[in-house]
Design a protein around this motif. Structure first.
Motif, PDB file in Angstrom:
ATOM      1  N   ASP A 169     -51.804  85.688 -47.857  1.00 24.30           N
ATOM      2  CA  ASP A 169     -53.101  85.456 -47.221  1.00 24.30           C
ATOM      3  C   ASP A 169     -54.196  85.523 -48.290  1.00 24.30           C
ATOM      4  O   ASP A 169     -54.495  86.592 -48.817  1.00 24.30           O
ATOM      5  CB  ASP A 169     -53.341  86.507 -46.130  1.00 24.30           C
ATOM      6  N   PHE A 170     -54.800  84.370 -48.589  1.00 25.12           N
ATOM      7  CA  PHE A 170     -55.923  84.350 -49.528  1.00 25.12           C
ATOM      8  C   PHE A 170     -57.201  84.848 -48.861  1.00 25.12           C
ATOM      9  O   PHE A 170     -58.169  85.170 -49.538  1.00 25.12           O
ATOM     10  CB  PHE A 170     -56.132  82.931 -50.073  1.00 25.12           C
ATOM     11  N   HIS A 171     -57.244  84.847 -47.539  1.00 26.36           N
ATOM     12  CA  HIS A 171     -58.312  85.485 -46.757  1.00 26.36           C
ATOM     13  C   HIS A 171     -59.697  84.910 -47.039  1.00 26.36           C
ATOM     14  O   HIS A 171     -60.718  85.585 -46.829  1.00 26.36           O
ATOM     15  CB  HIS A 171     -58.313  87.003 -47.020  1.00 26.36           C
ATOM     16  N   GLY A 172     -59.748  83.687 -47.529  1.00 31.06           N
ATOM     17  CA  GLY A 172     -61.032  83.093 -47.866  1.00 31.06           C
ATOM     18  C   GLY A 172     -61.707  83.733 -49.062  1.00 31.06           C
ATOM     19  O   GLY A 172     -62.894  83.507 -49.317  1.00 31.06           O
ATOM     20  N   ARG A 173     -60.958  84.533 -49.832  1.00 27.24           N
ATOM     21  CA  ARG A 173     -61.545  85.247 -50.976  1.00 27.24           C
ATOM     22  C   ARG A 173     -61.600  84.385 -52.233  1.00 27.24           C
ATOM     23  O   ARG A 173     -62.256  84.743 -53.206  1.00 27.24           O
ATOM     24  CB  ARG A 173     -60.729  86.515 -51.272  1.00 27.24           C
ATOM     25  N   PHE A 174     -60.878  83.249 -52.200  1.00 29.33           N
ATOM     26  CA  PHE A 174     -60.727  82.440 -53.405  1.00 29.33           C
ATOM     27  C   PHE A 174     -61.709  81.274 -53.395  1.00 29.33           C
ATOM     28  O   PHE A 174     -61.892  80.609 -52.369  1.00 29.33           O
ATOM     29  CB  PHE A 174     -59.308  81.876 -53.506  1.00 29.33           C
ATOM     30  N   VAL A 184     -62.678  77.409 -54.716  1.00 25.31           N
ATOM     31  CA  VAL A 184     -61.841  76.222 -54.905  1.00 25.31           C
ATOM     32  C   VAL A 184     -61.196  76.249 -56.287  1.00 25.31           C
ATOM     33  O   VAL A 184     -60.000  75.971 -56.441  1.00 25.31           O
ATOM     34  CB  VAL A 184     -62.675  74.936 -54.735  1.00 25.31           C
ATOM     35  N   ALA A 185     -61.982  76.608 -57.298  1.00 28.75           N
ATOM     36  CA  ALA A 185     -61.452  76.631 -58.665  1.00 28.75           C
ATOM     37  C   ALA A 185     -60.324  77.639 -58.803  1.00 28.75           C
ATOM     38  O   ALA A 185     -59.285  77.360 -59.430  1.00 28.75           O
ATOM     39  CB  ALA A 185     -62.577  76.956 -59.649  1.00 28.75           C
ATOM     40  N   ASN A 186     -60.500  78.825 -58.213  1.00 32.38           N
ATOM     41  CA  ASN A 186     -59.450  79.838 -58.304  1.00 32.38           C
ATOM     42  C   ASN A 186     -58.182  79.385 -57.591  1.00 32.38           C
ATOM     43  O   ASN A 186     -57.065  79.604 -58.072  1.00 32.38           O
ATOM     44  CB  ASN A 186     -59.939  81.154 -57.692  1.00 32.38           C
ATOM     45  N   ALA A 187     -58.336  78.780 -56.419  1.00 28.23           N
ATOM     46  CA  ALA A 187     -57.170  78.308 -55.681  1.00 28.23           C
ATOM     47  C   ALA A 187     -56.417  77.247 -56.480  1.00 28.23           C
ATOM     48  O   ALA A 187     -55.181  77.263 -56.556  1.00 28.23           O
ATOM     49  CB  ALA A 187     -57.600  77.758 -54.324  1.00 28.23           C
ATOM     50  N   LEU A 227     -43.707  80.948 -47.958  1.00 29.25           N
ATOM     51  CA  LEU A 227     -43.608  80.116 -46.756  1.00 29.25           C
ATOM     52  C   LEU A 227     -44.885  79.306 -46.588  1.00 29.25           C
ATOM     53  O   LEU A 227     -44.842  78.113 -46.276  1.00 29.25           O
ATOM     54  CB  LEU A 227     -43.369  81.005 -45.530  1.00 29.25           C
ATOM     55  N   PHE A 228     -46.023  79.954 -46.770  1.00 29.09           N
ATOM     56  CA  PHE A 228     -47.314  79.266 -46.807  1.00 29.09           C
ATOM     57  C   PHE A 228     -48.345  80.185 -47.451  1.00 29.09           C
ATOM     58  O   PHE A 228     -48.142  81.398 -47.552  1.00 29.09           O
ATOM     59  CB  PHE A 228     -47.782  78.819 -45.415  1.00 29.09           C
ATOM     60  N   VAL A 229     -49.429  79.591 -47.869  1.00 29.23           N
ATOM     61  CA  VAL A 229     -50.605  80.317 -48.343  1.00 29.23           C
ATOM     62  C   VAL A 229     -51.696  80.123 -47.300  1.00 29.23           C
ATOM     63  O   VAL A 229     -52.089  79.001 -47.003  1.00 29.23           O
ATOM     64  CB  VAL A 229     -51.071  79.815 -49.725  1.00 29.23           C
ATOM     65  N   GLU A 230     -52.166  81.243 -46.758  1.00 33.67           N
ATOM     66  CA  GLU A 230     -53.111  81.219 -45.639  1.00 33.67           C
ATOM     67  C   GLU A 230     -54.559  81.231 -46.117  1.00 33.67           C
ATOM     68  O   GLU A 230     -54.916  81.960 -47.042  1.00 33.67           O
ATOM     69  CB  GLU A 230     -52.854  82.438 -44.754  1.00 33.67           C
ATOM     70  N   GLU A 231     -55.378  80.439 -45.464  1.00 38.05           N
ATOM     71  CA  GLU A 231     -56.813  80.345 -45.702  1.00 38.05           C
ATOM     72  C   GLU A 231     -57.133  80.333 -47.195  1.00 38.05           C
ATOM     73  O   GLU A 231     -57.827  81.215 -47.714  1.00 38.05           O
ATOM     74  CB  GLU A 231     -57.550  81.481 -44.991  1.00 38.05           C
ATOM     75  N   PRO A 232     -56.656  79.304 -47.911  1.00 35.99           N
ATOM     76  CA  PRO A 232     -56.925  79.219 -49.343  1.00 35.99           C
ATOM     77  C   PRO A 232     -58.402  79.004 -49.649  1.00 35.99           C
ATOM     78  O   PRO A 232     -58.851  79.301 -50.757  1.00 35.99           O
ATOM     79  CB  PRO A 232     -56.086  78.022 -49.788  1.00 35.99           C
ATOM     80  N   LEU A 233     -59.134  78.482 -48.654  1.00 38.78           N
ATOM     81  CA  LEU A 233     -60.575  78.283 -48.782  1.00 38.78           C
ATOM     82  C   LEU A 233     -61.263  78.822 -47.542  1.00 38.78           C
ATOM     83  O   LEU A 233     -60.668  78.916 -46.466  1.00 38.78           O
ATOM     84  CB  LEU A 233     -60.905  76.787 -48.907  1.00 38.78           C
ATOM     85  N   LEU A 269     -63.169  70.257 -48.555  1.00 38.98           N
ATOM     86  CA  LEU A 269     -62.510  70.254 -49.862  1.00 38.98           C
ATOM     87  C   LEU A 269     -61.010  70.501 -49.754  1.00 38.98           C
ATOM     88  O   LEU A 269     -60.309  70.503 -50.771  1.00 38.98           O
ATOM     89  CB  LEU A 269     -63.137  71.329 -50.756  1.00 38.98           C
ATOM     90  N   LEU A 270     -60.545  70.700 -48.535  1.00 38.73           N
ATOM     91  CA  LEU A 270     -59.149  71.080 -48.341  1.00 38.73           C
ATOM     92  C   LEU A 270     -58.183  69.972 -48.751  1.00 38.73           C
ATOM     93  O   LEU A 270     -57.107  70.229 -49.296  1.00 38.73           O
ATOM     94  CB  LEU A 270     -58.920  71.478 -46.880  1.00 38.73           C
TER      95      LEU A 270
END
Length: 381
Positions: free
Chosen positions: A183-188, A190-193, A206-212, A219-220
């Protein structure tokens, strides 16, 4: 049958339940809440109750339309969550009146059991392996954890190394036959992701959650095109129109929340929309017993369901647990990391009303922490 009374209960650790009573004694339960804004949603439920008192509870779709569209200003997390809880309660009443689980009303079960994942926190990298091992020992085949703590606007090498260490530690314990989600939790940013996602390919989450953050959904698409791992989003999207851009961007997994995205009525439509994009749904549910029960009804009736989040044992739950508010705890018993199909009518659970009433207003409103960067500016939690 007429609706005669609607009550709300703010209970520990951070949940809000609603109770819808009818003149024939049939009672339905829902869970309308925004984490950190329970009191605000409670007020919204009271306002919407004016539209329901004296009405026939079986007109679920008509009530949903009026509650969501009967005001000039629509949408948003507070109104959608208030509608969600009341909608759950109306479906609960319908199932109890007809003597069948809600998933039967939605077309019947399409699976015999529902896979679930368990949270392992992940904020402290050194503890990840032990926490994951404990869930494997408990029979779970999948876990989810936070990818990071506070994240710099442009990540340092140390930031990235810690994230990759978490992922590698989880994969090392799980092996190739089990799964973990990050869970990236919206903390990242766009550049970091963009920087970190390619490095996660080896650990194969399995997945990365809320990358943005959801406000950057435009931008997704670019991120999807460059990511070697599946991307998921949806916990902060509240309608079909909200999730459509994410689906068009190519997101791999959609995560609507039954207590935020308009309840059973809207999430079943969101799932059907996702199916037209060949996207599975993994309902978001770090909440209480009614939200989980509603999520399972959707899971058992949804062909493109993937996996269910649940908060039993989650690190957020301090002072109370999901099982504290249900009379039959077997409904939420795990069998090799899966939930069995509920067969009781309505949402399939019997809420412990005495416990709920006793707990009402017994805990202060939960608030998310406010994080700051080293320079004192606001940081995403």
């Amino acid at each position: 049958m007429k609706i005669t009374r609607i009550e709300t209960f703010a209970i520990p650790p951070r949940w809000l339940l609603c109770r819808v009573e009818t003149d024939e004694g049939v009672v339905g339960w829902g869970e309308p809440v925004v984490e950190g804004r329970a009191a605000t949603v409670r007020t919204a439920v009271g306002e919407l109750a004016e539209l329901l008192i004296g009405q026939d509870p079986s007109r679920i779709e008509d009530h949903w339309q009026v509650m969501t569209k009967g005001s000039f200003y629509r949408g948003g997390p507070v109104l959608s969550s208030a509608v969600a809880g009341l909608d759950q309660a109306l479906w609960d009443i319908a199932g109890k009146t007809l003597g069948v689980p809600v998933h039967v009303l939605l077309g019947g079960p399409v699976r015999d059991r529902v896979r679930a994942y368990s949270w392992v926190g992940g904020d402290e990298p050194a503890e990840v392996a032990d926490a994951v091992a404990a869930q494997v020992a408990a029979g779970f085949t999948a876990v989810k954890m936070n990818a990071s703590g506070r994240m710099n606007r442009l990540a340092t090498v140390a930031d990235l190394d810690q994230l990759l260490e978490r992922a590698a530690a989880a994969r090392g314990v799980l092996g190739p036959d089990r799964d973990f989600a990050l869970d990236f939790h919206g903390r990242f940013s766009v550049a970091n992701a963009r920087r970190v996602l390619p490095h996660l390919a080896d650990s194969a989450p399995l997945f990365v959650e809320e990358p943005l953050l959801p406000e950057y959904s435009h931008l997704l698409g670019g991120l999807v095109e460059t990511s070697p791992v599946p991307l998921a989003t949806g916990e902060r999207l509240f309608s079909r129109t909200d999730v459509l851009p994410a689906l068009q961007a190519g997101v791999a997994v959609l995560q609507p929340d039954l207590s935020h995205a308009g309840g059973i009525s809207e999430v079943r439509r969101i799932a059907a929309l996702a199916e037209t994009f060949d996207v599975p749904v993994a309902p978001h549910c770090p909440l209480g017993p009614v939200s989980l029960a509603a999520s399972l009804q959707i899971a058992f009736a949804t062909p493109n369901f993937l996996i269910q989040e649940q908060s039993i044992g989650i690190h957020y739950n301090t002072g109370a647990e999901v099982l504290d508010y249900v009379l039959d705890r077997e409904v939420f018993r795990f069998d090799e990391g899966h939930f069995r199909r509920p067969t009781a009518p309505g949402l399939g659970i019997e809420v412990d009303e005495r416990a709920v009433r006793a707990a009402d207003n017994s805990a202060p409103d939960w608030r998310g922490p406010v994080w700051r960067h080293p320079d004192g500016s606001f940081a995403e939690w």
